[in-house]
Design a protein around this motif. Structure first.
Motif, PDB file in Angstrom:
ATOM      1  N   MET A   1      57.551  30.592  28.136  1.00 25.74           N
ATOM      2  CA  MET A   1      56.151  30.845  27.830  1.00 25.74           C
ATOM      3  C   MET A   1      55.444  31.337  29.096  1.00 25.74           C
ATOM      4  O   MET A   1      55.589  30.755  30.154  1.00 25.74           O
ATOM      5  CB  MET A   1      55.515  29.566  27.301  1.00 25.74           C
ATOM      6  CG  MET A   1      54.068  29.671  27.006  1.00 25.74           C
ATOM      7  SD  MET A   1      53.442  28.092  26.396  1.00 25.74           S
ATOM      8  CE  MET A   1      52.293  28.685  25.218  1.00 25.74           C
ATOM      9  N   ASN A   2      54.688  32.384  28.964  1.00 30.02           N
ATOM     10  CA  ASN A   2      53.939  32.925  30.093  1.00 30.02           C
ATOM     11  C   ASN A   2      52.668  32.123  30.325  1.00 30.02           C
ATOM     12  O   ASN A   2      52.066  31.610  29.382  1.00 30.02           O
ATOM     13  CB  ASN A   2      53.555  34.383  29.834  1.00 30.02           C
ATOM     14  CG  ASN A   2      54.752  35.292  29.841  1.00 30.02           C
ATOM     15  OD1 ASN A   2      55.768  34.979  30.447  1.00 30.02           O
ATOM     16  ND2 ASN A   2      54.636  36.419  29.172  1.00 30.02           N
ATOM     17  N   LYS A   3      52.269  32.044  31.574  1.00 29.23           N
ATOM     18  CA  LYS A   3      51.006  31.391  31.897  1.00 29.23           C
ATOM     19  C   LYS A   3      49.855  32.289  31.427  1.00 29.23           C
ATOM     20  O   LYS A   3      49.960  33.513  31.473  1.00 29.23           O
ATOM     21  CB  LYS A   3      50.888  31.172  33.402  1.00 29.23           C
ATOM     22  CG  LYS A   3      51.798  30.100  33.932  1.00 29.23           C
ATOM     23  CD  LYS A   3      51.523  29.875  35.398  1.00 29.23           C
ATOM     24  CE  LYS A   3      52.387  28.766  35.931  1.00 29.23           C
ATOM     25  NZ  LYS A   3      52.107  28.491  37.336  1.00 29.23           N
ATOM     26  N   PRO A   4      48.738  31.697  30.998  1.00 26.32           N
ATOM     27  CA  PRO A   4      47.584  32.506  30.618  1.00 26.32           C
ATOM     28  C   PRO A   4      47.120  33.334  31.815  1.00 26.32           C
ATOM     29  O   PRO A   4      47.180  32.876  32.957  1.00 26.32           O
ATOM     30  CB  PRO A   4      46.516  31.492  30.228  1.00 26.32           C
ATOM     31  CG  PRO A   4      47.228  30.195  30.074  1.00 26.32           C
ATOM     32  CD  PRO A   4      48.491  30.277  30.866  1.00 26.32           C
ATOM     33  N   SER A   5      46.667  34.523  31.543  1.00 24.32           N
ATOM     34  CA  SER A   5      46.167  35.370  32.624  1.00 24.32           C
ATOM     35  C   SER A   5      44.663  35.554  32.489  1.00 24.32           C
ATOM     36  O   SER A   5      44.118  35.461  31.402  1.00 24.32           O
ATOM     37  CB  SER A   5      46.876  36.725  32.608  1.00 24.32           C
ATOM     38  OG  SER A   5      46.637  37.384  31.390  1.00 24.32           O
ATOM     39  N   TYR A   6      44.040  35.774  33.589  1.00 26.93           N
ATOM     40  CA  TYR A   6      42.615  36.109  33.656  1.00 26.93           C
ATOM     41  C   TYR A   6      41.669  34.985  33.266  1.00 26.93           C
ATOM     42  O   TYR A   6      40.469  35.213  33.116  1.00 26.93           O
ATOM     43  CB  TYR A   6      42.290  37.363  32.833  1.00 26.93           C
ATOM     44  CG  TYR A   6      42.963  38.614  33.320  1.00 26.93           C
ATOM     45  CD1 TYR A   6      42.792  39.054  34.629  1.00 26.93           C
ATOM     46  CD2 TYR A   6      43.777  39.360  32.488  1.00 26.93           C
ATOM     47  CE1 TYR A   6      43.402  40.209  35.092  1.00 26.93           C
ATOM     48  CE2 TYR A   6      44.391  40.516  32.936  1.00 26.93           C
ATOM     49  CZ  TYR A   6      44.201  40.939  34.245  1.00 26.93           C
ATOM     50  OH  TYR A   6      44.808  42.074  34.693  1.00 26.93           O
ATOM     51  N   VAL A   7      42.149  33.764  33.075  1.00 30.93           N
ATOM     52  CA  VAL A   7      41.251  32.669  32.686  1.00 30.93           C
ATOM     53  C   VAL A   7      40.198  32.441  33.760  1.00 30.93           C
ATOM     54  O   VAL A   7      39.000  32.369  33.468  1.00 30.93           O
ATOM     55  CB  VAL A   7      42.041  31.376  32.381  1.00 30.93           C
ATOM     56  CG1 VAL A   7      41.083  30.197  32.173  1.00 30.93           C
ATOM     57  CG2 VAL A   7      42.942  31.571  31.175  1.00 30.93           C
ATOM     58  N   HIS A   8      40.631  32.349  35.024  1.00 31.57           N
ATOM     59  CA  HIS A   8      39.678  32.141  36.118  1.00 31.57           C
ATOM     60  C   HIS A   8      38.711  33.326  36.219  1.00 31.57           C
ATOM     61  O   HIS A   8      37.503  33.136  36.396  1.00 31.57           O
ATOM     62  CB  HIS A   8      40.415  31.924  37.438  1.00 31.57           C
ATOM     63  CG  HIS A   8      39.496  31.746  38.609  1.00 31.57           C
ATOM     64  ND1 HIS A   8      38.762  30.598  38.807  1.00 31.57           N
ATOM     65  CD2 HIS A   8      39.169  32.582  39.622  1.00 31.57           C
ATOM     66  CE1 HIS A   8      38.013  30.734  39.890  1.00 31.57           C
ATOM     67  NE2 HIS A   8      38.254  31.926  40.404  1.00 31.57           N
ATOM     68  N   ASP A   9      39.229  34.535  36.096  1.00 33.89           N
ATOM     69  CA  ASP A   9      38.365  35.721  36.150  1.00 33.89           C
ATOM     70  C   ASP A   9      37.376  35.733  34.991  1.00 33.89           C
ATOM     71  O   ASP A   9      36.204  36.046  35.168  1.00 33.89           O
ATOM     72  CB  ASP A   9      39.199  37.001  36.142  1.00 33.89           C
ATOM     73  CG  ASP A   9      39.913  37.236  37.452  1.00 33.89           C
ATOM     74  OD1 ASP A   9      39.290  37.054  38.517  1.00 33.89           O
ATOM     75  OD2 ASP A   9      41.103  37.603  37.426  1.00 33.89           O
ATOM     76  N   TYR A  10      37.839  35.382  33.800  1.00 35.52           N
ATOM     77  CA  TYR A  10      36.959  35.324  32.645  1.00 35.52           C
ATOM     78  C   TYR A  10      35.809  34.351  32.901  1.00 35.52           C
ATOM     79  O   TYR A  10      34.646  34.677  32.660  1.00 35.52           O
ATOM     80  CB  TYR A  10      37.741  34.901  31.395  1.00 35.52           C
ATOM     81  CG  TYR A  10      36.860  34.684  30.197  1.00 35.52           C
ATOM     82  CD1 TYR A  10      36.477  35.753  29.393  1.00 35.52           C
ATOM     83  CD2 TYR A  10      36.381  33.415  29.875  1.00 35.52           C
ATOM     84  CE1 TYR A  10      35.642  35.564  28.304  1.00 35.52           C
ATOM     85  CE2 TYR A  10      35.548  33.213  28.794  1.00 35.52           C
ATOM     86  CZ  TYR A  10      35.180  34.288  28.005  1.00 35.52           C
ATOM     87  OH  TYR A  10      34.339  34.092  26.937  1.00 35.52           O
ATOM     88  N   GLN A  11      36.131  33.173  33.398  1.00 38.13           N
ATOM     89  CA  GLN A  11      35.092  32.171  33.673  1.00 38.13           C
ATOM     90  C   GLN A  11      34.109  32.669  34.729  1.00 38.13           C
ATOM     91  O   GLN A  11      32.898  32.442  34.615  1.00 38.13           O
ATOM     92  CB  GLN A  11      35.738  30.857  34.093  1.00 38.13           C
ATOM     93  CG  GLN A  11      36.503  30.195  32.971  1.00 38.13           C
ATOM     94  CD  GLN A  11      37.395  29.055  33.425  1.00 38.13           C
ATOM     95  OE1 GLN A  11      37.788  28.966  34.583  1.00 38.13           O
ATOM     96  NE2 GLN A  11      37.725  28.170  32.491  1.00 38.13           N
ATOM     97  N   ALA A  12      34.612  33.354  35.745  1.00 43.46           N
ATOM     98  CA  ALA A  12      33.738  33.891  36.792  1.00 43.46           C
ATOM     99  C   ALA A  12      32.826  34.985  36.230  1.00 43.46           C
ATOM    100  O   ALA A  12      31.637  35.054  36.575  1.00 43.46           O
ATOM    101  CB  ALA A  12      34.577  34.434  37.953  1.00 43.46           C
ATOM    102  N   ILE A  13      33.356  35.826  35.357  1.00 42.02           N
ATOM    103  CA  ILE A  13      32.551  36.889  34.741  1.00 42.02           C
ATOM    104  C   ILE A  13      31.485  36.292  33.842  1.00 42.02           C
ATOM    105  O   ILE A  13      30.323  36.718  33.864  1.00 42.02           O
ATOM    106  CB  ILE A  13      33.455  37.878  33.984  1.00 42.02           C
ATOM    107  CG1 ILE A  13      34.263  38.702  34.987  1.00 42.02           C
ATOM    108  CG2 ILE A  13      32.644  38.784  33.069  1.00 42.02           C
ATOM    109  CD1 ILE A  13      35.403  39.501  34.378  1.00 42.02           C
TER     110      ILE A  13
END
Length: 129
Positions: A1-13
């Motif tokens: 299973m791949n780790k989720p991507s862009y979660v931190h960036d999404y929260q920052a945006i």
């Protein structure tokens, strides 16, 4: 299973976009200025169908002089699309000083920080007008 991507960036945006929403709701450009790059632009189409806008200071001046605090204002972040250091987002707002808008934002992650580089928008005819 791949780790989720862009979660931190999404929260920052989302945090950046909420600065914009808060500034609109409280009619205070000082609350929204941190969301924007100093070189950001804002454009729309005016009532005559012509391009209107320019530097982001136009937004700040308009918020401070032509808007009033709107506790009933509602803003929804409808979409956030992220690829690397670039992102786009859409916000729909109702009852911002009697106006309804759809805003489209382009953001860049510069030196580790997301900021709005450009904003285009459409002003909807407010209900009852």
């Amino acid at each position: 299973m791949n780790k989720p991507s862009y979660v931190h960036d999404y929260q920052a945006i989302v945090a950046v976009l909420n600065q914009y929403n808060d500034g609109c709701k409280q009619a205070d450009s000082g609350l929204m200025k941190p969301a924007f790059n100093a070189q950001a632009t804002m454009f729309s189409v005016d009532g005559d169908g012509k391009l209107a806008g320019g530097g982001i200071q136009t937004l700040f001046d308009g918020i401070d002089s032509g808007f009033k605090p709107s506790p009933e204002a509602q803003g929804a972040i409808v979409r956030v699309d992220i690829v690397g250091t670039a992102a786009s987002a859409r916000i729909d707002t109702n009852d911002v000083s009697g106006f309804c808008f759809t805003d489209f934002f382009h953001l860049l992650k510069v030196e580790g920080k997301w900021s709005v580089i450009s904003k285009i928008f459409h002003t909807h005819v407010a209900p009852g007008k």
